[in-house]
Design an enzyme around this catalytic site. Structure first.
Site, short mmCIF file in Angstrom:
data_model
loop_
_atom_site.label_atom_id
_atom_site.label_comp_id
_atom_site.label_asym_id
_atom_site.label_seq_id
_atom_site.Cartn_x
_atom_site.Cartn_y
_atom_site.Cartn_z
CG ASP A 139 -1.96 -1.06 1.22
OD1 ASP A 139 -2.26 -1.57 0.13
OD2 ASP A 139 -2.49 -1.40 2.30
NE ARG A 140 0.62 8.20 -2.45
CZ ARG A 140 0.10 9.17 -3.20
NH1 ARG A 140 -1.11 9.02 -3.68
NH2 ARG A 140 0.78 10.26 -3.45
#
Length: 317
Positions: A139-140
């Site tokens: 995930d970012r």
């Protein structure tokens, strides 16, 4: 290879990096901006030739193949300049793969409103590299270990290993609440859906896909717990949804977390989600050598843990 915007026949020689790839996926990759429907149409019509012969969409390219691509007019589109950025912290590298320590706040690839990510920047930093592809995703807002393949043969094997659960992945996270069990297996099926705003979300749902996390307690305080989570499956947002569903939302999680708590955390210095891909263990895809890697908590997370320790000492002695 960049295709000309003006209609012209292109001939592309297949190098080691593209060997083994299906012709349809190869064309989608190099014919940027061309709809997939058009790619399949020129394949079916026989306008695409490999070594002067027609092939169907399942043909796998071999090194040295010459691919003839018919004239394709692309709509003019402004190219997004990918900044070189700071060099990534490379934890491991050989001729087949590399593992980097991804910083939080950077997507692993462009798309969905993000113009570029780790893989685009890595290619920009290494223009001589013939092949660089993500093996998996983070995930970012998650930091930590990310595997990138430098050869298609390595990518294929690593994908198989990921599917079969032969890559051990362990994450560190700080959750709200007092986690009691030293070790707990969490087996809750996860279902992906879209919100009314079109955002991707995941929920625990009996109709979802099987998901298995192993949670180990590392340290517990009065208000929160530091745990290690080993993923036995790799579902989207698995750790975040499993722990939130059990009543232990991740600190700083803006999708599944405690939003009022997150606001308070931001004011006292935690300005990101506390989730870090800390350990990887797997067999080398080409040599079968055992590889075990670790990435320490980033400074901002380590400093927050120290602050929690100090606050507990002041309040409880």
């Amino acid at each position: 290879m960049a295709l000309s915007k003006a209609p012209a026949v292109s001939r592309v020689s297949v190098d080691e990096g593209s060997a083994g790839q299906r012709i349809d996926n190869f064309l989608v990759r190099i014919c940027k901006g061309v709809p997939k429907s058009h790619v399949y149409r020129i394949l079916r019509s026989g306008e695409v030739r490999v070594n002067s012969r027609r092939v169907d969409q399942t043909y796998r390219l071999q090194e040295g193949d010459e691919v003839r691509i018919p004239p394709i007019r692309l709509a003019e589109k402004a190219e997004v300049a990918v900044p070189v950025g700071r060099p990534f912290d490379i934890v491991y590298e050989d001729e087949a793969l590399l593992v980097l320590d991804k910083p939080a706040g950077l997507a692993v690839h462009g798309g969905s409103g993000v113009s570029f990510g780790v893989i685009e920047q890595l290619r920009r930093q290494r223009p001589e590299a013939k092949f660089l592809e993500l093996v998996h995703r983070l995930d970012r807002e998650t930091s930590g270990l990310l595997i990138v393949a430098k050869k298609r043969s390595a990518l294929t094997v690593l994908h198989d290993m990921m599917r079969e659960g032969r890559v051990q992945k362990r994450y560190l996270t700080l959750v709200a609440g007092r986690w009691l069990n030293l070790q707990q297996h969490v087996k809750l099926p996860l279902h992906k859906y879209l919100t009314e705003e079109g955002e991707r979300r995941v929920s625990v749902n009996p109709e979802g896909k099987p998901a298995h996390s192993i949670v180990r307690l590392l340290k517990r305080w009065h208000s929160c717990s530091l745990v290690e989570v080993e993923l036995k499956t790799g579902r989207t947002h698995q750790i975040r949804v499993h722990l939130s569903h059990l009543g232990f939302p991740l600190y700083g999680d803006d999708k599944y977390g405690d939003f009022a708590l997150n606001k308070r955390l931001d004011k006292v210095g935690l300005k990101r989600m506390f989730l870090h891909a800390a350990k990887l263990a797997f067999r080398h895809p080409l040599t079968d050598q055992s590889i075990e890697l670790a990435a320490a908590l980033p400074a901002e997370l380590e400093e927050y843990v120290v602050a929690v320790e100090q606050a507990e000492e002041r309040e409880y002695g």
